[in-house]
Design a protein around this motif. Structure first.
Motif, PDB file in Angstrom:
ATOM      1  N   ARG A  64       0.867  -1.175   0.000  1.00 53.51           N
ATOM      2  CA  ARG A  64       0.000   0.000   0.000  1.00 53.51           C
ATOM      3  C   ARG A  64       0.904   1.225   0.000  1.00 53.51           C
ATOM      4  O   ARG A  64       1.824   1.320   0.788  1.00 53.51           O
ATOM      5  CB  ARG A  64      -0.863  -0.029   1.257  1.00 53.51           C
ATOM      6  CG  ARG A  64      -1.769   1.127   1.378  1.00 53.51           C
ATOM      7  CD  ARG A  64      -3.138   0.782   1.944  1.00 53.51           C
ATOM      8  NE  ARG A  64      -4.087   1.716   1.374  1.00 53.51           N
ATOM      9  CZ  ARG A  64      -5.015   1.368   0.527  1.00 53.51           C
ATOM     10  NH1 ARG A  64      -5.144   0.135   0.171  1.00 53.51           N
ATOM     11  NH2 ARG A  64      -5.842   2.266   0.038  1.00 53.51           N
ATOM     12  N   GLU A  77      -5.037  13.332  -2.758  1.00 51.08           N
ATOM     13  CA  GLU A  77      -5.454  12.531  -1.602  1.00 51.08           C
ATOM     14  C   GLU A  77      -5.636  13.429  -0.380  1.00 51.08           C
ATOM     15  O   GLU A  77      -6.396  13.106   0.529  1.00 51.08           O
ATOM     16  CB  GLU A  77      -4.389  11.473  -1.260  1.00 51.08           C
ATOM     17  CG  GLU A  77      -3.927  10.625  -2.425  1.00 51.08           C
ATOM     18  CD  GLU A  77      -4.708   9.330  -2.584  1.00 51.08           C
ATOM     19  OE1 GLU A  77      -5.326   8.901  -1.600  1.00 51.08           O
ATOM     20  OE2 GLU A  77      -4.711   8.787  -3.706  1.00 51.08           O
ATOM     21  N   SER A 109      -3.661   5.969  -6.818  1.00 53.07           N
ATOM     22  CA  SER A 109      -4.823   5.239  -6.283  1.00 53.07           C
ATOM     23  C   SER A 109      -6.026   5.314  -7.224  1.00 53.07           C
ATOM     24  O   SER A 109      -6.983   4.564  -7.077  1.00 53.07           O
ATOM     25  CB  SER A 109      -5.221   5.829  -4.928  1.00 53.07           C
ATOM     26  OG  SER A 109      -5.767   7.118  -5.135  1.00 53.07           O
ATOM     27  N   LEU A 139      -1.577  -1.687  -9.027  1.00 47.33           N
ATOM     28  CA  LEU A 139      -2.195  -0.355  -8.956  1.00 47.33           C
ATOM     29  C   LEU A 139      -3.370  -0.254  -9.925  1.00 47.33           C
ATOM     30  O   LEU A 139      -4.412   0.313  -9.609  1.00 47.33           O
ATOM     31  CB  LEU A 139      -1.167   0.719  -9.287  1.00 47.33           C
ATOM     32  CG  LEU A 139      -0.272   1.160  -8.139  1.00 47.33           C
ATOM     33  CD1 LEU A 139       0.765   2.166  -8.621  1.00 47.33           C
ATOM     34  CD2 LEU A 139      -1.096   1.782  -7.016  1.00 47.33           C
ATOM     35  N   ARG A 142      -6.362  -1.744  -8.375  1.00 49.12           N
ATOM     36  CA  ARG A 142      -6.970  -0.856  -7.362  1.00 49.12           C
ATOM     37  C   ARG A 142      -7.737   0.288  -8.013  1.00 49.12           C
ATOM     38  O   ARG A 142      -8.793   0.695  -7.560  1.00 49.12           O
ATOM     39  CB  ARG A 142      -5.874  -0.266  -6.473  1.00 49.12           C
ATOM     40  CG  ARG A 142      -5.349  -1.283  -5.505  1.00 49.12           C
ATOM     41  CD  ARG A 142      -4.342  -0.659  -4.590  1.00 49.12           C
ATOM     42  NE  ARG A 142      -3.529  -1.728  -4.037  1.00 49.12           N
ATOM     43  CZ  ARG A 142      -2.649  -1.576  -3.095  1.00 49.12           C
ATOM     44  NH1 ARG A 142      -2.431  -0.394  -2.575  1.00 49.12           N
ATOM     45  NH2 ARG A 142      -1.962  -2.590  -2.643  1.00 49.12           N
ATOM     46  N   GLN A 143      -7.160   0.824  -9.089  1.00 50.17           N
ATOM     47  CA  GLN A 143      -7.848   1.934  -9.779  1.00 50.17           C
ATOM     48  C   GLN A 143      -9.176   1.439 -10.360  1.00 50.17           C
ATOM     49  O   GLN A 143     -10.197   2.134 -10.273  1.00 50.17           O
ATOM     50  CB  GLN A 143      -6.945   2.466 -10.909  1.00 50.17           C
ATOM     51  CG  GLN A 143      -5.708   3.171 -10.417  1.00 50.17           C
ATOM     52  CD  GLN A 143      -4.554   3.111 -11.421  1.00 50.17           C
ATOM     53  OE1 GLN A 143      -4.717   2.719 -12.563  1.00 50.17           O
ATOM     54  NE2 GLN A 143      -3.369   3.512 -10.972  1.00 50.17           N
TER      55      GLN A 143
END
Ligand SMILES: C[S@@+](CC[C@H](N)C(=O)[O-])C[C@H]1O[C@@H](n2cnc3c(N)ncnc32)[C@H](O)[C@@H]1O
Length: 398
Positions: A64, A77, A109, A139, A142-143
């Motif tokens: 992470r 973020e 992210s 990644l 996750r996106q």
């Protein structure tokens, strides 16, 4: 990534067993590469492996990275305000173009992409397509999950790429903190000239070794004006980025008409190679600690170098782009209506003005991200003055 704290190695949290094993595997791979290269590799090759070695590098492994539970926090973020302002700038450009798309490089992210599309939808200014160029499989996954969760109704507009598009498109290219993640070469001043700082190892430890710069590095060193280098003392360490120029060249074939916006920490050349910046600009981010040891836990920490924006401007001009703006993040956000967004927040349901004020301060205060981070606009066949650079365009300083 704001600097939260500078620390000594002993103060850093120790990774768990699995993470240490992961790092060990990467270290073995790097050591093998060093052995195959007669005992040393360039720092750029080390950084490339530490960040991007398939399955093991920091950005290609599964750790992470972004946000509170990761190693660092980036502007999108930290606050939705950042992306709202960016959306304002995008809107101005998109409105001028026929069937425009957006390409985001290194989307992290995926939060900025989701927020940006949401705001552009509210502004009735959605791009035809939103491309995300992501190098890491983890990644990308996750996106994809975030897009499905936050903007399922817009998911059909989002496309993932693992290389630059082959057909040129009209629109915008965005890169937030992408340039700082490119591998750099390290140099050290010795007896009035630069040597290259390379990476070797003894036992389990990586160590710095020196060699004479090759032709490619010398060409780049020779770009630095003599009145900058003459004042650099022995032992002065700095970085050069040999990837930016070919990378910008490859981007010319990607954008037919439109604007590229890069946000990153960096300086003009005079500031970058300032005689007092004796240790260069390399920084490592590990669980919200910032330090300068790139050999610590390879694969578990981010490694970054600041951007020489003068060089970016020169390379972009050579590649056929026009530099349409260079300013601080603070001025870019203010130029795109930051204050108004905060003032109007109660009308849009966001009522915690104190929290918004806190976020805005992180984004704009000189001691936080406001001045260390710069925004550069590079355009192709696009001449409309850009809102984010109207109040304080610093191109003349480049
Ligand atoms: C510090 S992260 C920033 C992530 C995100 N943009 C954000 O602001 O949260 C840097 C990202 O740039 C990506 N990157 C580095 N070099 C790249 C390149 N040449 N093309 C596309 N992405 C790149 C890395 O893989 C990484 O995901």
């Amino acid at each position: 990534m704001p600097i939260i704290k500078s620390v000594h190695r002993a103060d850093l949290p120790v990774p768990d067993r699995v993470a240490l094993e992961h790092s060990k595997m990467l270290c073995n791979r790097i050591r093998e590469t060093i052995q195959l290269n007669n005992g040393m590799i360039s720092f750029a090759r080390f950084m490339e492996m530490a960040l991007y070695e398939p399955g093991l590098g920091y950005y290609s492994g599964g750790a992470r990275k972004f946000g509170g539970a990761g190693d660092f926090v980036t502007a999108p973020e930290i606050s939705f305000l950042f992306t709202q302002c960016l959306a304002g700038q995008c809107q101005q450009v998109l409105r001028e173009l026929q069937q425009p798309s957006i390409l985001e490089l290194g989307p992290g992210s995926g939060l900025m992409a989701c927020d940006l599309l949401q705001v552009l939808e509210q502004k009735n200014c959605l791009p035809e397509k939103y491309f995300m160029l992501e190098l890491g499989a983890d990644l990308r996954q996750r996106q994809q999950q975030l897009v499905e969760k936050k903007i399922p109704h817009l998911a059909s507009r989002v496309f993932w790429l693992d290389h630059l598009p082959e057909q040129p498109f009209t629109g915008i290219i965005l890169g937030n903190e992408v340039l700082d993640a490119m591998p750099v070469h390290r140099l050290i001043m010795k007896n009035g000239g630069f040597s290259e700082l390379c990476v070797g190892f003894t036992g389990d430890e990586f160590r710095w070794v020196h060699r004479a710069p090759d032709e490619q590095i010398n060409t780049q060193i020779n770009i630095l004006p003599g009145d900058i280098t003459k004042d650099l003392s022995d032992g002065y360490v700095t970085e050069i980025n040999l990837q930016i120029k070919p990378w910008l060249n490859s981007l010319t074939g990607v954008i037919a008409r439109g604007v590229m916006l890069f946000v990153d920490y960096g300086y003009t050349r005079l500031e970058y190679y300032h005689p007092q910046r004796t240790d260069g600009t390399l920084l490592c981010h590990y669980r919200h600690h910032v330090h300068d040891d790139p050999f610590l836990y390879p694969g578990l920490q981010d490694i970054t170098a600041s951007v020489d924006f003068t060089f970016v401007a020169e390379a972009a001009t050579d590649a056929g782009f026009k530099v349409r703006g260079y300013t601080t993040q603070a001025h870019f956000l203010i130029g795109n209506g930051l204050e108004e967004l905060i003032n109007r927040s109660h009308l849009t349901g966001v009522i915690d003005r104190a929290e918004l004020g806190r976020q805005a301060r992180i984004l704009t205060m000189p001691g936080e991200m406001g001045e260390r981070f710069k925004v550069m606009a590079l355009a192709k066949d696009f001449n409309v003055p850009l809102a984010g650079f109207q109040s304080f365009d610093q191109r003349s300083r480049l």
